[in-house]
Scaffold this active site. Structure first.
Site, PDB file in Angstrom:
ATOM      1  N   ILE A  62       0.854  -1.191   0.000  1.00 51.47           N
ATOM      2  CA  ILE A  62       0.000   0.000   0.000  1.00 51.47           C
ATOM      3  C   ILE A  62       0.891   1.242   0.000  1.00 51.47           C
ATOM      4  O   ILE A  62       1.093   1.879   1.041  1.00 51.47           O
ATOM      5  CB  ILE A  62      -0.967  -0.013   1.213  1.00 51.47           C
ATOM      6  CG1 ILE A  62      -1.788  -1.318   1.218  1.00 51.47           C
ATOM      7  CG2 ILE A  62      -1.896   1.197   1.168  1.00 51.47           C
ATOM      8  CD1 ILE A  62      -2.790  -1.444   2.348  1.00 51.47           C
ATOM      9  N   PRO A  63       1.462   1.569  -1.165  1.00 52.81           N
ATOM     10  CA  PRO A  63       2.323   2.759  -1.227  1.00 52.81           C
ATOM     11  C   PRO A  63       1.522   4.042  -0.964  1.00 52.81           C
ATOM     12  O   PRO A  63       0.413   4.204  -1.472  1.00 52.81           O
ATOM     13  CB  PRO A  63       2.852   2.753  -2.669  1.00 52.81           C
ATOM     14  CG  PRO A  63       2.496   1.440  -3.244  1.00 52.81           C
ATOM     15  CD  PRO A  63       1.351   0.901  -2.448  1.00 52.81           C
ATOM     16  N   HIS A  64       2.108   4.919  -0.162  1.00 50.80           N
ATOM     17  CA  HIS A  64       1.482   6.215   0.118  1.00 50.80           C
ATOM     18  C   HIS A  64       2.575   7.187   0.527  1.00 50.80           C
ATOM     19  O   HIS A  64       3.705   6.774   0.788  1.00 50.80           O
ATOM     20  CB  HIS A  64       0.405   6.085   1.202  1.00 50.80           C
ATOM     21  CG  HIS A  64       0.887   5.464   2.468  1.00 50.80           C
ATOM     22  ND1 HIS A  64       1.140   4.105   2.579  1.00 50.80           N
ATOM     23  CD2 HIS A  64       1.199   5.996   3.665  1.00 50.80           C
ATOM     24  CE1 HIS A  64       1.563   3.847   3.804  1.00 50.80           C
ATOM     25  NE2 HIS A  64       1.619   4.977   4.485  1.00 50.80           N
ATOM     26  N   GLY A  65       2.227   8.446   0.586  1.00 52.10           N
ATOM     27  CA  GLY A  65       3.222   9.476   0.876  1.00 52.10           C
ATOM     28  C   GLY A  65       3.556   9.580   2.358  1.00 52.10           C
ATOM     29  O   GLY A  65       2.895   9.003   3.207  1.00 52.10           O
TER      30      GLY A  65
END
Length: 145
Positions: A62-65
């Site tokens: 779950i890539p996120h900033g």
């Protein structure tokens, strides 16, 4: 008019990526193209990955900033990238499903918990990875919007 958090336009089927960085860049670029985030958000996603892996188990990342990436978020949104061939996320972790998240304020926490519920069931993940249509994937995430 606000964008829906998840729609068929946010889903990419049968993606092929050569490595973790290109997987995260692809995930971020869909969020940019759809108008959820500024291009700077992609770098913040890569930064976050260096701090701690976004691999969650069950073939899901779950890539996120990072925290300070919030200023690059215009609207809360999710993108779902299906990678049937898998991509190595390090430490022997194979990812077949990338779920990119951009959340305004604290909305990402609510979005994350809904995604976690769907992805905690391995059969749901397998259904998403094997889905032949974007609509099938959208149906599994019905409660997210």
């Amino acid at each position: 008019m606000s964008l829906p958090i998840l729609s068929t336009e946010n889903i990419v089927l049968n993606a092929e990526v050569e490595n973790k960085e290109s997987a995260i860049r692809l995930t971020g670029s869909v969020l940019v193209e759809r108008g959820y985030v500024d291009p700077a958000y992609i770098e913040k996603m890569l930064e976050r990955e260096e701090l701690t892996s976004t691999y969650m188990g069950n073939f899901v990342a779950i890539p996120h900033g990072t925290e300070d990436a919030k200023e690059s978020v215009k609207e809360s949104g999710i993108t779902i990238i299906q990678v049937p061939g898998g991509v190595d996320f390090g430490n022997g972790n194979l990812v077949k499903l990338l779920i990119g998240i951009a959340g305004k304020g604290d909305e990402h926490l609510d979005i994350l918990s809904k995604i976690a519920i769907v992805c905690s069931e391995e059969e749901n993940v397998i259904s998403i990875v094997n889905a032949a249509s974007k609509e099938e994937i959208l149906d599994l995430f019905e409660g997210v919007n």
